[in-house]
Design a protein around this motif. Structure first.
Motif, mmCIF file in Angstrom:
data_model
loop_
_atom_site.group_PDB
_atom_site.id
_atom_site.type_symbol
_atom_site.label_atom_id
_atom_site.label_comp_id
_atom_site.label_asym_id
_atom_site.label_seq_id
_atom_site.Cartn_x
_atom_site.Cartn_y
_atom_site.Cartn_z
ATOM 1 N N LYS A 73 -4.851 -7.016 -15.533
ATOM 2 C CA LYS A 73 -4.471 -8.225 -14.808
ATOM 3 C C LYS A 73 -3.126 -7.972 -14.141
ATOM 4 O O LYS A 73 -2.095 -7.896 -14.816
ATOM 5 N N ILE A 74 -3.128 -7.814 -12.822
ATOM 6 C CA ILE A 74 -1.903 -7.572 -12.074
ATOM 7 C C ILE A 74 -1.118 -8.874 -12.019
ATOM 8 O O ILE A 74 -1.652 -9.912 -11.629
ATOM 9 N N SER A 75 0.145 -8.831 -12.406
ATOM 10 C CA SER A 75 0.940 -10.068 -12.458
ATOM 11 C C SER A 75 1.333 -10.558 -11.065
ATOM 12 O O SER A 75 1.352 -11.757 -10.813
ATOM 13 N N ALA A 76 1.646 -9.640 -10.149
ATOM 14 C CA ALA A 76 2.037 -10.028 -8.786
ATOM 15 C C ALA A 76 0.815 -10.509 -8.011
ATOM 16 O O ALA A 76 -0.306 -10.063 -8.257
ATOM 17 N N HIS A 81 -3.616 5.755 -5.731
ATOM 18 C CA HIS A 81 -2.561 4.743 -5.779
ATOM 19 C C HIS A 81 -2.794 3.746 -6.903
ATOM 20 O O HIS A 81 -1.872 3.425 -7.665
ATOM 21 N N LEU A 82 -3.990 3.208 -6.996
ATOM 22 C CA LEU A 82 -4.257 2.191 -8.010
ATOM 23 C C LEU A 82 -4.137 2.759 -9.422
ATOM 24 O O LEU A 82 -3.617 2.096 -10.323
ATOM 25 N N THR A 83 -4.570 3.986 -9.614
ATOM 26 C CA THR A 83 -4.427 4.622 -10.927
ATOM 27 C C THR A 83 -2.953 4.823 -11.260
ATOM 28 O O THR A 83 -2.505 4.504 -12.364
ATOM 29 N N ALA A 84 -2.174 5.332 -10.303
ATOM 30 C CA ALA A 84 -0.743 5.545 -10.533
ATOM 31 C C ALA A 84 -0.015 4.224 -10.758
ATOM 32 O O ALA A 84 0.953 4.162 -11.519
ATOM 33 N N TYR A 85 -0.478 3.168 -10.137
ATOM 34 C CA TYR A 85 0.114 1.836 -10.277
ATOM 35 C C TYR A 85 -0.221 1.227 -11.652
ATOM 36 O O TYR A 85 0.364 0.244 -12.070
ATOM 37 N N GLY A 86 -1.206 1.833 -12.323
ATOM 38 C CA GLY A 86 -1.586 1.378 -13.662
ATOM 39 C C GLY A 86 -2.823 0.517 -13.712
ATOM 40 O O GLY A 86 -3.153 -0.056 -14.753
#
Length: 150
Positions: free
Chosen positions: A23-26, A87-92
């Motif tokens: 769950k991305i907070s931003a 990108h999404l993997t590196a972003y978590g």
């Protein structure tokens, strides 16, 4: 050649839809890790800012947050190979169904057989100067997964 030049000069607009673990907070954000190919694995990897790699920028907007997943609109500002996945993997927040760029702790309960990523919108200027926009609806198998989460 006309279209190729628009891709090179980043005039072609590409919007994707993706479902990620977590769950991305931003509600929106920019991922701008440089990318390069790993000498060990051969995969495209995101590097820390300031490290060597090709400039790569992805903007995201959250469409919907679920308990353990986030549904995103992804706007490619650059167009590198595997950019969204890396990108999404590196972003978590790796994409559902991505067995190349994934976190081993994430269990693939959907058994989708593909990455939960969809090329949704594309726009460019044709040879006559007319700006064209195309939209592709979400495929049934991806939409079915969204319905199970609501």
């Amino acid at each position: 050649e006309h279209l190729k030049k628009q891709f090179q000069t980043r005039q072609v607009k590409k919007i994707y839809l993706g479902l990620v673990y977590g769950k991305i907070s931003a509600d929106e954000g920019i991922i701008d890790f440089p990318l390069k190919r790993s000498r060990l694995s051969g995969k495209i990897v995101a590097m820390p800012k300031g490290e060597a790699g090709r400039e790569s920028i992805t903007a995201f907007t959250v469409i919907k947050k679920f308990a353990n997943y986030t549904y995103l609109e992804l706007d490619l500002k650059t167009g590198r190979s595997h950019q969204l996945r890396a990108h999404l993997t590196a972003y978590g927040y790796p994409l559902i169904g991505d067995h190349l760029y994934f976190n081993k702790k994430n269990k693939d309960k959907f058994q989708l057989g593909r990455v939960w990523l969809h090329a949704h919108k594309l726009s460019f200027t044709d040879l006559s100067g007319q700006h064209l926009k195309f939209t592709a609806p979400l495929p049934k198998e991806l939409n079915d997964i969204l319905k199970t989460l609501t």
